[in-house]
Design a protein around this motif. Structure first.
Motif, short mmCIF file in Angstrom:
data_model
loop_
_atom_site.label_atom_id
_atom_site.label_comp_id
_atom_site.label_asym_id
_atom_site.label_seq_id
_atom_site.Cartn_x
_atom_site.Cartn_y
_atom_site.Cartn_z
N ARG A 235 3.70 -3.48 -30.87
CA ARG A 235 5.00 -3.63 -31.54
C ARG A 235 6.06 -2.76 -30.88
NH1 ARG A 235 1.68 -4.47 -36.18
NH2 ARG A 235 1.35 -2.23 -36.40
N TRP B 211 7.11 -4.63 -27.91
CA TRP B 211 7.85 -5.82 -28.32
C TRP B 211 9.29 -5.46 -28.66
CZ3 TRP B 211 9.88 -7.18 -33.26
CH2 TRP B 211 10.29 -8.50 -33.39
N THR C 4 9.90 -14.25 -35.10
CA THR C 4 8.68 -13.46 -35.28
C THR C 4 8.67 -12.76 -36.63
OG1 THR C 4 8.60 -13.08 -32.88
CG2 THR C 4 7.25 -11.65 -34.27
#
Length: 214
Positions: free
Chosen positions: A46, A49, A65
């Protein structure tokens, strides 16, 4: 104290020790060697990301997402709340349920008061699960605004701040899922403490594998 009550205490205490010991082990593993656990790997993923989204300004991908995560958390929160209400309702209307429960109870106490306590505990676990999923939704909503500001010079919406809020929401999602997993042991307790202990051993074996895979 009767022999059945003694068996009940010993088996329930053994179950608690097994579950608590495993989660203490998992906590220490996440703290000291996070990339060897699914929680640590996904936290790292994460972070990467968020870095990619904010650097490349891919706002559409970010919203899509987060939407998927919100939908999953909303569904699980609704499910947990419905099961919580159902458990509490069954606790005050035992009826035929307690007869079926006692039929499978090979070792342990068979009293209506204890059976109601089991259902009350099951309802409380699902209420805590519901609460964690709602907190997860809250944090993910915050991330939806923060990640699309693209203000690198503002510490409140920096990459580190967004990652922190996102992982905080993911933590509540994980705790919520643990509530579903642990409810298996409590549900089996309705049929006797020996089933609870056996189910907990299987659950820990499954979690041991899952917690080491992303």
């Amino acid at each position: 104290m009767s022999i059945n009550s003694l068996f009940e205490i010993v088996l329930v205490f053994s179950t608690i020790v097994i579950l608590v010991s495993y989660h203490i082990h998992l906590y220490l593993k996440v703290r000291h060697d996070p990339l060897m656990t699914a929680i640590g790997i996904t936290n790292h993923a994460r972070r990467m990301w968020v870095n990619g989204i904010m650097k490349e300004k891919r706002d559409i991908l970010a919203i899509q997402t987060l939407r998927n995560q919100l939908m999953a958390a909303t569904f699980l929160a609704s499910t947990a709340f419905l099961i919580c209400i159902g458990s509490l309702n069954a606790a005050f209307r035992p009826g035929v349920f307690i007869e079926v429960s006692n039929a499978f109870n090979l070792l342990g106490t068979k009293t209506e008061a204890l059976w109601m306590l089991k259902l009350m505990l099951l309802g409380i676990v699902f209420f805590i699960t519901f609460f964690n999923f709602t907190l997860c939704i809250r944090y993910y909503n915050h991330v939806g605004f923060m990640i699309n500001t693209f203000q690198q010079d503002d510490p409140s919406v920096s990459e580190e701040a967004v990652t922190h809020v996102l992982n905080h929401g993911a933590l509540h999602y994980t705790i919520g899922m643990r509530g579903f997993y642990l409810s298996v042991s409590l549900a089996l307790w309705l049929f006797g403490s020996i089933w609870m202990l056996a189910g907990s051993l299987v659950l820990v074996a499954v979690l041991y594998r899952l917690d080491r895979e992303a």
